[in-house]
Design a protein around this motif. Structure first.
Motif, PDB file in Angstrom:
ATOM      1  N   HIS A  23       0.820  -1.214   0.000  1.00 45.01           N
ATOM      2  CA  HIS A  23       0.000   0.000   0.000  1.00 45.01           C
ATOM      3  C   HIS A  23       0.853   1.262   0.000  1.00 45.01           C
ATOM      4  O   HIS A  23       0.352   2.352  -0.292  1.00 45.01           O
ATOM      5  CB  HIS A  23      -0.921   0.015   1.220  1.00 45.01           C
ATOM      6  N   SER A  76      -1.138   4.058  -1.724  1.00 37.54           N
ATOM      7  CA  SER A  76      -2.479   4.369  -1.235  1.00 37.54           C
ATOM      8  C   SER A  76      -2.455   5.712  -0.525  1.00 37.54           C
ATOM      9  O   SER A  76      -1.552   5.994   0.259  1.00 37.54           O
ATOM     10  CB  SER A  76      -2.952   3.280  -0.273  1.00 37.54           C
ATOM     11  N   TRP A  78      -5.287   5.688  -5.189  1.00 37.56           N
ATOM     12  CA  TRP A  78      -3.897   5.236  -5.348  1.00 37.56           C
ATOM     13  C   TRP A  78      -3.240   6.173  -6.351  1.00 37.56           C
ATOM     14  O   TRP A  78      -3.852   6.550  -7.353  1.00 37.56           O
ATOM     15  CB  TRP A  78      -3.845   3.801  -5.860  1.00 37.56           C
TER      16      TRP A  78
END
Length: 792
Positions: free
Chosen positions: A86, A232, A239
């Motif tokens: 992420h 993220s 994103w």
């Protein structure tokens, strides 16, 4: 599918940085020279790290040899290499570390990676799987580049490190996205070329809240996204990745790792340009540099309310109006044709990108991209611009009701029902094999509302005709009992769709002065064109589907039987002022076995054409705006084919009936020009005081007559004889206007292919009470014809 990449191989950068480059993993697709990276800052330490902030613009010393980097934790490495990380910027790029600055790069296929900065050149050690890292013995590291050498390449390729850049999306953008209130969403999401921290490149951003990880893939990395993981941006579900050096024309998609660990490769929902179908990749669009020439049109279009202005619309399918023409070629031919016929507007069937041409644009996958079949976005702008400069408004069909299930597009975009409703009974559209949007999800609603604004703002369109509104408003639309779920109150209406339509209309009218929205709504839903502040949906107009259906039923009957269907022609006036209406003879009425408009008329060819002309004369005089689909303006005999387009050949001089077809086209031009010149036909379109029946009950005669009134100028009388019998000295009560009446238009004129019966001399008003009026005229009614009479 995406374009097949070029064969991969080692790349050697040119000695001259301004020379063109071959495409490669790190090369800008445009071959543009990289701009200097002055002002670039290293990523700020994350809150969980204990590292102190570094001063701005440090100057590397280059003293000492690079030291081995601490190995990347196994779980971090695994997540990074499998597209499940992420926050790749936290492990890639430059970060403070004991003994200096740790630099880690992910360059699949590279042989060596070297950090290059002022006074510093340090090679990173390979960690396997395309990872390279080292601790540089410097206290600070400001701007730097990576010299990347690939197998078989003698020279290195010098690039900026994408993971040395802070996010380019601001907090306000993310807040508005999370709230579903970003009215210029296309400026935040999608692919945007930009200069970020002094470096030219492209920022990619996508909303995928259910993803474990997202990677960027495209032709610039040979469709291997391993080296381009995105970060993220928290609870927004967005994103983001800035790729330095990448410019317009690059092909890309998003490689999304879903919650179950599988991968799905998707086109960008916010792409402003796409490959030409059947290819499906998104394309980085050029900068918005189009120079418009329609300033006068844009400044004046909203001065007169659309309801009190003339509006006659020519509907067309751009891809088949003249098959083979692109936007630029259409711009050369369409404005002149439409202007000659006198239409005030064109309505383009959906111009947004769609994979299946046979859907005619009604199954959209690229909501923000004009279809590449006909050219680039700027080519589409050029078409709109050319129409505006010719004095013609542009309405587009807009399709927020449903979208197709293609596995590379919106359906289950991040592995979850994202754009569609999570309840299958609300998601699946039973008629079209498509999915319906989840209007209750604020981000989805934002996606659509911003899209409506986008077409109006970025492409200067003057109206949105919203397709299939009824299917949005009713949860049980085309569904059997047990195949739909009621709303929270147990009803059949969809409150989420109502709220969405209200928001869309209110936003478009607020942001885009002069734009009008039009609903294709086929039921008796109350308040479609009532303002949102008074509880309505807020549309400017509604298609009058009842008028269309009833009038075509009447016209399809043999004249001897029309007396039994007279109310089909008069009933529309019972509800004519309940909404603001457009009278549509659209593409829907001339396809799928319904036949062309002229073929719906009974009798021989002469009678068919005469009925066709009489019907158009009645339609143009009836309260409401007019819409006519291409090919019907010259009475082509066959129903529309998207493969063949209109039957232009019937107008050729060598065709035996060419004069018949040209006559109908001449009538349409005269109807439009006469309509625009007669305020009585449009100034009071939404005011009952603008209409009065003169003869509404002559069913046995097949005769209708009514008067139209404007705010200024004389009234206009419309008299229709839908019988093939000539009726001489037919007395009609008329408004109290002294003097004479003359024919302003006669659809039976010889110029139009008619018999020439009519009233060549002015008609004198007589003090003879008739039809409840104090005065009357005696008029000759041609067979199967409509007359327009005005004071002489």
């Amino acid at each position: 599918m995406h374009s097949r990449p070029q064969a991969a191989g080692p790349l050697v950068p040119p000695a001259d940085p301004a020379a063109p480059r071959r495409p490669g993993p790190d090369a800008p697709v445009t071959g543009a020279r990289p701009e200097p990276a002055a002002g670039v800052r290293p990523p700020a330490p994350r809150p969980e790290t204990a590292a102190a902030p570094r001063p701005a613009d440090p100057t590397p010393t280059g003293s000492g040899a690079p030291q081995p980097a601490p190995p990347l934790a196994a779980h971090e490495r695994d997540r990074l290499l499998h597209g499940a990380h992420h926050d790749p910027h936290n492990v890639l790029g430059a970060h403070p570390a004991p003994g200096g600055v740790l630099v880690r790069a992910l360059r699949p296929g590279a042989r060596t990676v070297t950090v290059v900065a002022d006074g510093l050149r340090a090679e990173l050690a390979s960690e396997g799987d395309g990872l390279f890292a080292a601790v540089l013995p410097v206290p600070e590291l400001g701007e730097y580049r990576l010299a990347v050498r690939y197998e078989g390449s003698a020279a290195a390729h010098l690039v900026h490190d994408a993971y040395s850049f802070l996010p380019s999306l601001g907090e306000l953008d993310l807040h508005l996205i999370a709230e579903g209130r970003h009215e210029e969403l296309w400026k935040a999401l999608g692919a945007r070329t930009m200069t970020h921290r002094g470096v030219r490149g492209t920022r990619f951003a996508v909303w995928a809240p259910g993803a474990q990880g997202v990677r960027l893939t495209g032709d610039f990395c040979f469709w291997n996204g391993t080296g381009h993981p995105m970060r993220s941006l928290g609870s927004s579900g967005v994103w983001e990745l800035f790729v330095p050096g990448l410019g317009p024309g690059a092909l890309y998609k998003f490689d999304i790792r879903t919650a179950d660990g599988s991968h799905t490769v998707r086109a960008d929902p916010m792409a402003r340009r796409t490959e030409c179908p059947p290819a499906t990749a998104s394309v980085v669009a050029e900068d918005d540099t189009y120079v418009w020439g329609d300033a006068q049109w844009m400044a004046s279009r909203g001065r007169r309310p659309a309801h009190a202005a003339p509006m006659s619309v020519y509907e067309l399918h751009p891809a088949s109006w003249r098959p083979g023409l692109g936007y630029r070629e259409l711009a050369e031919q369409l404005p002149a044709y439409v202007a000659e016929l006198g239409f005030t507007h064109v309505e383009l069937m959906p111009p947004a990108e769609h994979p299946f041409g046979g859907s005619w644009g009604y199954q959209v996958t690229g909501y923000y991209a004009p279809t590449a079949r006909l050219g680039s976005p700027d080519d589409f702008r050029h078409l709109v611009d050319a129409l505006h400069r010719a004095g013609i408004g542009v309405i587009i069909d807009w399709v927020p009701a449903h979208f197709p299930k293609d596995e590379w597009a919106l359906a289950r975009f991040d592995g979850t029902p994202l754009y569609e409703h999570a309840d299958p009974l609300r998601a699946e559209h039973p008629d079209w094999g498509t999915l319906e949007f989840d209007y209750g999800r604020r981000e989805v609603r934002n996606f659509l509302v911003a899209n409506a604004v986008y077409w109006c703002q970025e492409f200067h369109v003057d109206g949105l005709r919203v397709d299939a509104v009824a299917s949005m408003l009713y949860l049980d639309y085309s569904r059997e009992d047990g195949a739909w779920s009621p709303n929270e109150f147990g009803g059949r209406d969809n409150p989420d769709a109502v709220a969405f339509l209200q928001e869309m209309n209110a936003t478009v009218y607020r942001r885009c002065p002069g734009v009008v929205t039009i609903a294709e709504e086929s039921t008796a839903w109350d308040g479609v064109t009532r303002s949102t502040e008074h509880g309505g949906l807020g549309f400017g107009f509604k298609w009058n589907m009842g008028w269309m259906h009833d009038s075509l039923v009447y016209m399809s009957k043999e004249p001897v039987h029309r007396r039994y269907h007279h109310n089909e022609m008069t009933f529309s006036m019972v509800y004519a002022y309940s909404e603001n209406y457009v009278l549509p003879i659209s593409h829907d009425e001339v396809v799928h076995g319904k036949g062309a408009l002229v073929s719906k008329m009974p009798g021989d060819w002469w009678q068919q054409r005469a009925s066709h002309r009489a019907y158009l004369g009645w339609m143009w005089a009836h309260p409401g705006k007019q819409l006519l689909f291409m090919g019907q303006e010259f009475a082509q005999g066959a129903e529309w084919s998207a493969d063949e387009g209109p039957q232009w050949w019937v107008l050729d001089p060598g065709y035996s009936a060419a004069g018949d077809h040209r006559g109908v086209r001449d009538l349409v031009a005269d109807l439009n020009h006469g309509y625009r010149a007669a305020p009585a036909l449009w100034q009071r379109d939404t005011d009952p005081a603008g209409f009065a029946w003169l003869v509404g009950d002559a069913a046995d005669d097949n005769v209708l007559a009514f008067a139209r009134f404007g705010d200024d100028g004389p009234p206009l009388l419309a008299v229709c004889n839908f019988s093939p019998v000539v009726r001489r000295d037919y007395r009609i009560g008329v408004p109290a206007v002294s003097g004479m009446w003359r024919e302003a238009l006669n659809t039976d004129g010889t110029r139009y292919g008619g018999s020439g019966v009519g009233n060549p001399e002015p008609l004198r008003t007589e003090a003879v009470a008739w039809h409840g009026r104090d005065s009357s005229i005696r008029v000759t009614l041609p067979p199967l014809a409509t007359l327009w009479l005005v004071p002489a």
